[in-house]
Design a protein around this motif. Structure first.
Motif, PDB file in Angstrom:
ATOM      1  N   LYS A 196       0.845  -1.190   0.000  1.00 12.91           N
ATOM      2  CA  LYS A 196       0.000   0.000   0.000  1.00 12.91           C
ATOM      3  C   LYS A 196       0.883   1.244   0.000  1.00 12.91           C
ATOM      4  CE  LYS A 196      -3.627   2.302   2.736  1.00 12.91           C
ATOM      5  NZ  LYS A 196      -4.401   2.223   3.996  1.00 12.91           N
ATOM      6  N   VAL A 197       0.598   2.143  -0.932  1.00 13.93           N
ATOM      7  CA  VAL A 197       1.361   3.383  -1.060  1.00 13.93           C
ATOM      8  C   VAL A 197       0.443   4.534  -0.666  1.00 13.93           C
ATOM      9  CG1 VAL A 197       2.663   4.877  -2.598  1.00 13.93           C
ATOM     10  CG2 VAL A 197       2.743   2.391  -2.906  1.00 13.93           C
ATOM     11  N   THR A 198       0.877   5.350   0.315  1.00 13.01           N
ATOM     12  CA  THR A 198       0.060   6.456   0.795  1.00 13.01           C
ATOM     13  C   THR A 198       0.834   7.764   0.650  1.00 13.01           C
ATOM     14  OG1 THR A 198      -1.042   5.022   2.402  1.00 13.01           O
ATOM     15  CG2 THR A 198      -1.197   7.398   2.771  1.00 13.01           C
ATOM     16  N   ASN A 199       0.176   8.767   0.107  1.00 13.86           N
ATOM     17  CA  ASN A 199       0.747  10.111   0.018  1.00 13.86           C
ATOM     18  C   ASN A 199       0.369  10.880   1.271  1.00 13.86           C
ATOM     19  OD1 ASN A 199       1.604  12.672  -0.584  1.00 13.86           O
ATOM     20  ND2 ASN A 199       0.111  13.023  -2.220  1.00 13.86           N
ATOM     21  N   LYS A 200       1.323  11.041   2.182  1.00 15.16           N
ATOM     22  CA  LYS A 200       1.069  11.746   3.436  1.00 15.16           C
ATOM     23  C   LYS A 200       1.379  13.233   3.343  1.00 15.16           C
ATOM     24  CE  LYS A 200       1.634   7.832   6.584  1.00 15.16           C
ATOM     25  NZ  LYS A 200       2.302   7.321   7.796  1.00 15.16           N
ATOM     26  N   GLY A 201       1.649  13.708   2.118  1.00 18.65           N
ATOM     27  CA  GLY A 201       1.940  15.115   1.928  1.00 18.65           C
ATOM     28  C   GLY A 201       0.686  15.956   1.800  1.00 18.65           C
ATOM     29  N   THR A 202       0.878  17.252   1.549  1.00 19.31           N
ATOM     30  CA  THR A 202      -0.237  18.195   1.438  1.00 19.31           C
ATOM     31  C   THR A 202      -0.563  18.545  -0.006  1.00 19.31           C
ATOM     32  OG1 THR A 202       1.301  20.045   1.699  1.00 19.31           O
ATOM     33  CG2 THR A 202       0.264  19.178   3.702  1.00 19.31           C
ATOM     34  N   THR A 203       0.225  18.039  -0.948  1.00 17.25           N
ATOM     35  CA  THR A 203      -0.039  18.247  -2.375  1.00 17.25           C
ATOM     36  C   THR A 203      -0.021  16.909  -3.078  1.00 17.25           C
ATOM     37  OG1 THR A 203       2.313  18.579  -2.871  1.00 17.25           O
ATOM     38  CG2 THR A 203       1.012  20.545  -2.320  1.00 17.25           C
ATOM     39  N   ALA A 204      -0.524  16.870  -4.292  1.00 18.95           N
ATOM     40  CA  ALA A 204      -0.598  15.631  -5.053  1.00 18.95           C
ATOM     41  C   ALA A 204       0.801  15.078  -5.336  1.00 18.95           C
ATOM     42  CB  ALA A 204      -1.353  15.850  -6.350  1.00 18.95           C
ATOM     43  N   LEU A 205       0.918  13.756  -5.291  1.00 21.34           N
ATOM     44  CA  LEU A 205       2.162  13.059  -5.608  1.00 21.34           C
ATOM     45  C   LEU A 205       2.125  12.645  -7.072  1.00 21.34           C
ATOM     46  CD1 LEU A 205       4.792  11.549  -4.520  1.00 21.34           C
ATOM     47  CD2 LEU A 205       3.307   9.550  -4.319  1.00 21.34           C
ATOM     48  N   SER A 206       3.072  13.126  -7.857  1.00 22.56           N
ATOM     49  CA  SER A 206       3.146  12.763  -9.272  1.00 22.56           C
ATOM     50  C   SER A 206       4.037  11.549  -9.453  1.00 22.56           C
ATOM     51  CB  SER A 206       3.689  13.935 -10.096  1.00 22.56           C
ATOM     52  OG  SER A 206       2.829  15.049  -9.991  1.00 22.56           O
ATOM     53  N   CYS A 252      -2.058   3.102  -8.917  1.00 21.78           N
ATOM     54  CA  CYS A 252      -1.606   4.451  -8.557  1.00 21.78           C
ATOM     55  C   CYS A 252      -1.812   5.470  -9.671  1.00 21.78           C
ATOM     56  CB  CYS A 252      -0.135   4.426  -8.159  1.00 21.78           C
ATOM     57  SG  CYS A 252       0.214   3.385  -6.710  1.00 21.78           S
ATOM     58  N   GLY A 253      -1.661   5.044 -10.924  1.00 16.11           N
ATOM     59  CA  GLY A 253      -1.779   5.979 -12.018  1.00 16.11           C
ATOM     60  C   GLY A 253      -0.664   6.995 -12.023  1.00 16.11           C
ATOM     61  N   ALA A 254      -0.935   8.177 -12.608  1.00 22.47           N
ATOM     62  CA  ALA A 254       0.087   9.209 -12.745  1.00 22.47           C
ATOM     63  C   ALA A 254       0.096  10.168 -11.569  1.00 22.47           C
ATOM     64  CB  ALA A 254      -0.126   9.989 -14.036  1.00 22.47           C
ATOM     65  N   SER A 255      -0.916  10.080 -10.684  1.00 24.39           N
ATOM     66  CA  SER A 255      -0.982  11.024  -9.576  1.00 24.39           C
ATOM     67  C   SER A 255      -1.753  10.407  -8.418  1.00 24.39           C
ATOM     68  CB  SER A 255      -1.666  12.323 -10.030  1.00 24.39           C
ATOM     69  OG  SER A 255      -1.749  13.251  -8.972  1.00 24.39           O
ATOM     70  N   ASP A 280       8.950   9.452  -8.692  1.00 27.13           N
ATOM     71  CA  ASP A 280       7.860  10.308  -8.238  1.00 27.13           C
ATOM     72  C   ASP A 280       8.392  11.653  -7.765  1.00 27.13           C
ATOM     73  OD1 ASP A 280       8.652  10.088  -5.427  1.00 27.13           O
ATOM     74  OD2 ASP A 280       7.824   8.069  -5.478  1.00 27.13           O
ATOM     75  N   SER A 281       7.472  12.550  -7.448  1.00 23.95           N
ATOM     76  CA  SER A 281       7.847  13.912  -7.077  1.00 23.95           C
ATOM     77  C   SER A 281       8.259  14.042  -5.625  1.00 23.95           C
ATOM     78  CB  SER A 281       6.674  14.861  -7.362  1.00 23.95           C
ATOM     79  OG  SER A 281       5.503  14.444  -6.659  1.00 23.95           O
TER      80      SER A 281
END
Length: 576
Positions: free
Chosen positions: A402-412, A428-431, A460-461
């Motif tokens: 499982k991949v989670t984006n814990k940031g405040t902006t979208a993960l590319s 996951c796709g592109a974002s 990723d970004s």
């Protein structure tokens, strides 16, 4: 190393983030074998390639020298270790610095039985010269380095056992990798840990030391010539359970503070600037406090704590992070399992993404394990997927990360690639939106017998470097059905037997070395013999004989030449 750099030893390092701020998320990336019993690690760039390398102390007799050097590949993995002789019985004391001022990183280790301090002078290409040994006149363990007499030459301070009593021993450097006779400062009791810094801002390096005997933190103020005078003493909250100690500016006032592992708590002491400290209330932790480091793990400009300790599962320790609040207090303890017993850590950027990572030594596993800081990307589980023995040519059941984006902006996400005898699918796709999660599903299809490794690489970004999920598995021709036996609850003194069928699904005769359960609760008989023909099957009968109440687990192990040996069958049952 410049004089300024030498005088600032003990301060934390602020890493500059290449993207948006991270959350100090760690992912187990790689495991490199060390020959025997690795102790504390120390990091440095030994071959000037811009990648951090690691040196670890290991058992003199069994690791071929005493120090193993593992050169970094720049992605969090390491080349096989090379051993170097260093004294008679090197102990946990190890540090990296330029002791002969030639611009190359050297290694210093203490010798507990030989009463020496040994320096391996670096050649600048990742190799080292034969050790130079200087008499320490006492048994030394933990070592810290710094310029204790202001001559711009690195010196060493170490915990010593007999001076004739316990002491801090300082050996002033000659600038060529050797040291002068030790200058010993007697202490009232045996020491557990040391930290170095200029705590009273007089330009001289000072020392703090801890001891579990009196559960105290003690200050030694430097005189600028390698000698010290006793400073203040402070009580620790953990009793005899004293862990590591580290120095750093925890509250942004330009004065060094201290953090100490004290049993089931962290004790922080805010520096006043005159060599004294103000004790803060202890903060509870679940477990740990060993090998304490101060580093900015989430790139917010505030130092955090990193240490060994916490529940890593199956009785193993973990690496823990407590994020700093900028006032000397910290957030909750977050633990990251590494799959090993965990002993000591080194904190630096191992993959060049300008975020601090961790290398942890495992005494029982004989390994150096890397945990990379993945920024705002959280991987669950944080340990690498490991596939059980899989029949060659057949695809395993899937495992999901499982991949989670814990940031405040979208993960590319610009690319995702798979290497090895593995396949991956992603949602996951592109974002990935802020706070959102996606899944990477991996399967394993071995093409031949034996251990296999692979990776899922993600661009990723969150990082300037590719993030990698390591994959491991083993191909085999040995089919075991079922792979688990559950005997349920049985009365003590009873005997229950269940069968396991073993099949040779390969193209060559299977040689069987042994079949065992390893205890008297589970025993086995079989008709397999020493060789199983191609396509043939045999039966292993496992008998459960509970002799006590409660859960009684075990394993049936088959040793053979079919790949992935030993192949396990999990055994569960309970006595009543």
């Amino acid at each position: 190393m410049s004089g300024l750099a030498v005088r600032l030893i003990g301060f934390f390092v602020v890493f500059v983030c290449a993207a948006f701020p991270a959350l100090g998320q760690l992912e187990t990336r790689s495991s490199t074998t060390v020959l025997y019993d690795p102790d504390l690690p120390a990091a440095g760039d030994f071959n000037h390639d811009g990648f951090q390398d690691v040196a670890v102390v290991c058992s003199q007799a069994l690791c071929g020298g005493g120090v193993q050097v593992l050169l970094g590949n720049g992605d969090g993995t390491f080349q096989p270790g090379v051993s170097y002789q260093a004294g008679d019985s090197p102990e946990s004391g190890i540090a990296v610095g330029d002791f002969n001022r030639d611009g190359n990183s050297d290694i210093v280790v203490t010798d507990y039985l030989g009463y020496t301090v040994s320096v391996l002078l670096g050649n600048g290409d990742g190799t080292f010269q034969p050790a130079l040994s200087s008499a320490s006149e006492t048994a030394g363990t933990e070592v810290q380095i710094g310029d204790f007499n202001g001559d711009h030459v690195l010196d060493v301070a170490m915990i010593a056992g007999l001076c004739p009593g316990p002491c801090v021993s300082v050996l002033l450097g000659n600038g060529d990798g050797t040291f002068q006779a030790p200058m010993n400062t007697l202490t009232t009791e045996y020491l557990d840990a040391l930290a170095v810094g200029d705590f009273n801002r007089d330009g001289n390096l000072d020392i703090v030391w801890t001891s579990g005997i009196s559960a105290n933190l003690n200050v030694l103020l430097g005189n600028g010539d390698g000698t010290f005078q006793a400073g203040a003493t402070y009580s620790l909250s953990g009793g005899s359970e004293v862990g590591g100690v580290a120095a750093g500016d925890l509250n942004h006032d330009g004065i060094l503070d201290l953090a100490v592992g004290a049993g089931l708590s962290i004790d922080a002491f805010l520096g006043v600037g005159d060599g004294t400290f103000k004790a803060l209330p202890p903060q509870s932790i679940a477990e740990g406090g060993e090998s304490m480091h101060v580093a900015d793990m989430n790139q917010d400009g505030t130092p955090d704590l990193v240490f060994v300790g916490g529940n890593g599962g199956n009785g193993l320790a973990a690496v823990s992070i407590m994020l700093g609040k900028g006032n000397g207090t910290f957030g909750q303890q977050t633990t990251f399992p590494s799959g090993i017993d965990g002993f000591g850590i080194a904190v630096t950027d191992f993959n060049g993404d300008r975020q601090p990572d961790i290398a942890v030594t495992a005494e029982l596993n004989n390994a150096l394990v890397t945990l990379l800081n993945t920024g705002v990307v959280s991987f669950s589980p944080s340990t690498a997927p490991n596939f059980p023995e899989q029949i060659i040519g057949k695809t395993s059941p899937p495992q999901t990360v499982k991949v989670t984006n814990k940031g405040t902006t979208a993960l590319s996400i610009s690319a995702m690639k798979v290497k090895g005898q593995f396949a991956a699918a992603s949602t996951c796709g592109a974002s990935v939106a802020a706070g959102a999660s996606c899944a990477i599903t991996v399967t394993f299809t071995p093409l031949s017998i034996g251990n296999k490794v692979g990776t899922v690489s993600i661009s990723d970004s969150a990082s300037s470097k590719v993030q990698v999920i390591e994959l491991t598995g083993a191909g085999t021709v040995v089919g075991l059905s079922p792979s688990k036996l559950n005997f349920g609850t049985r009365k003590r003194g009873s005997h229950t037997t269940l069968p396991v069928q073993m099949t040779n699904e390969g193209t060559f005769p299977l040689n069987i070395t042994s079949i065992s359960t390893g205890n008297n609760v589970y025993t086995q008989t079989n008709n397999c013999g020493t060789q199983l023909a191609v396509g043939a099957s045999c039966t292993i009968n496992v008998t459960f004989s509970p002799m006590s109440k409660g859960a009684l687990d075990g394993t049936l192990d088959v040793y053979d030449n079919g790949g992935g040996s030993p192949q396990p069958v999990t055994l569960t049952g309970a006595g009543s």
